[in-house]
Design a protein around this motif. Structure first.
Motif, PDB file in Angstrom:
ATOM      1  N   ARG A 140      19.347-122.108  51.196  1.00 47.53           N
ATOM      2  CA  ARG A 140      20.133-120.893  51.346  1.00 47.53           C
ATOM      3  C   ARG A 140      21.330-121.110  52.273  1.00 47.53           C
ATOM      4  N   SER A 142      22.997-123.900  52.548  1.00 44.51           N
ATOM      5  CA  SER A 142      23.969-124.624  51.752  1.00 44.51           C
ATOM      6  C   SER A 142      24.702-123.693  50.795  1.00 44.51           C
ATOM      7  N   GLU A 143      23.955-122.789  50.178  1.00 40.06           N
ATOM      8  CA  GLU A 143      24.547-121.847  49.232  1.00 40.06           C
ATOM      9  C   GLU A 143      25.465-120.840  49.919  1.00 40.06           C
ATOM     10  N   GLN A 144      25.071-120.355  51.083  1.00 44.10           N
ATOM     11  CA  GLN A 144      25.807-119.297  51.768  1.00 44.10           C
ATOM     12  C   GLN A 144      26.967-119.810  52.619  1.00 44.10           C
ATOM     13  N   SER A 146      28.035-123.362  52.806  1.00 43.33           N
ATOM     14  CA  SER A 146      28.566-124.685  52.476  1.00 43.33           C
ATOM     15  C   SER A 146      28.308-125.671  53.608  1.00 43.33           C
TER      16      SER A 146
END
Length: 273
Positions: A140, A142-144, A146
């Motif tokens: 999460r 990484s997704e939110q 970067s």
């Protein structure tokens, strides 16, 4: 004898300042009242506010905000050093980032600070043996944000991630205290070996934008890595390295590169107050 009651302000000056700035922000910009109240003024402690903000950012259809908040609450209750590090991180951002003028900014707006605090919780989960949940936090983050930090990566206090975009820190990477890292930095391995394979960053190090530090190598305390460099060998303390591959090009230029944030090769400067 009268009992002396210790006030919250005396116990936690960082949180006291955040609350004061939050009230001023609402008075100056009422349209932000909902955000500021939800993230800061509705909470009694910095730990509560951090748990709320992390949950708000990482929640998804896979896991609710309430569950993530409970996990973060458990982490802060179990290991007080996590919130102590968060306070040092806030001070680091304020001291080193010329775009940061108030303590509330990292908590409300800066994804580098938010990602760091989410990682501290994921690292606690990893140390508690709750590996799959730690991986969920990493995903999460990484997704939110970067920002891709393996849950096992160890990070000291006073970390400043400037802009915090496209960062990758590997499983066995270690980052010391009072380190500053700009965007697009990789602390990676040199192959697929399953062992201690990532860099060990000493205290007070400054890593410039786009730098790649690869392998199980030591980066000496208070050294500088120039932007765009590829570091494959150990870096002596208090030196500056630059190039592809990186080589020593001089001294660090000051006693605390991560605090001065000076990235000019060959220039000496005093530490920023």
């Amino acid at each position: 004898m009268a009992k002396i009651r210790t006030t919250l302000k005396e116990l936690d000056p960082v949180w006291s300042r955040i609350v004061s700035e939050a009230r001023e922000a609402v008075a100056e910009e009422p349209l932000l009242g909902g955000l500021v109240h939800a993230c800061i003024l509705h909470h009694a402690t910095l730990e509560d506010a951090l748990a709320y903000r992390i949950a708000q950012k990482l929640a998804s259809g896979d896991m609710s905000e309430q569950l993530i908040r409970e996990i973060a609450d458990q982490a802060y209750a179990s290991d007080p050093s996590i919130a102590e590090a968060a306070r040092a991180d806030i001070c680091a951002v304020y001291d080193r980032d010329p775009a940061c003028h108030r303590y509330i900014q990292p908590l409300l707006y800066f994804k580098g600070f938010q990602a760091t605090q989410a990682h501290r919780v994921s690292n606690w989960l990893w140390r508690e043996g709750r590996r799959d949940l730690a991986y969920f936090f990493q995903m999460r983050m990484s997704e939110q944000f970067s920002v891709d930090i393996h849950p096992a990566c160890r990070i000291g206090k006073g970390l400043f991630l400037d802009h915090a975009h496209a960062l990758v820190f590997g499983e066995t990477a270690v980052i010391g205290d009072n380190v500053s890292i700009l965007h697009d930095v990789t602390l990676g391995g040199t192959g697929k070996e399953d062992e201690d394979r990532h860099p060990k960053i000493g205290d007070g190090v400054l890593i410039g934008a786009g730098a790649k530090v690869l392998g199980n190598i030591k980066i000496g305390c208070c050294s500088r890595i120039a932007a765009g460099s590829v570091v494959l060998n150990e870096v002596p303390p208090a030196t500056t390295v630059a190039g592809v591959p990186a080589k020593v090009v001089g001294e660090a230029g000051c006693s605390q590169p991560s605090i001065s944030m000076n990235q000019l090769i060959g220039a000496r400067t005093g530490d920023r107050g």
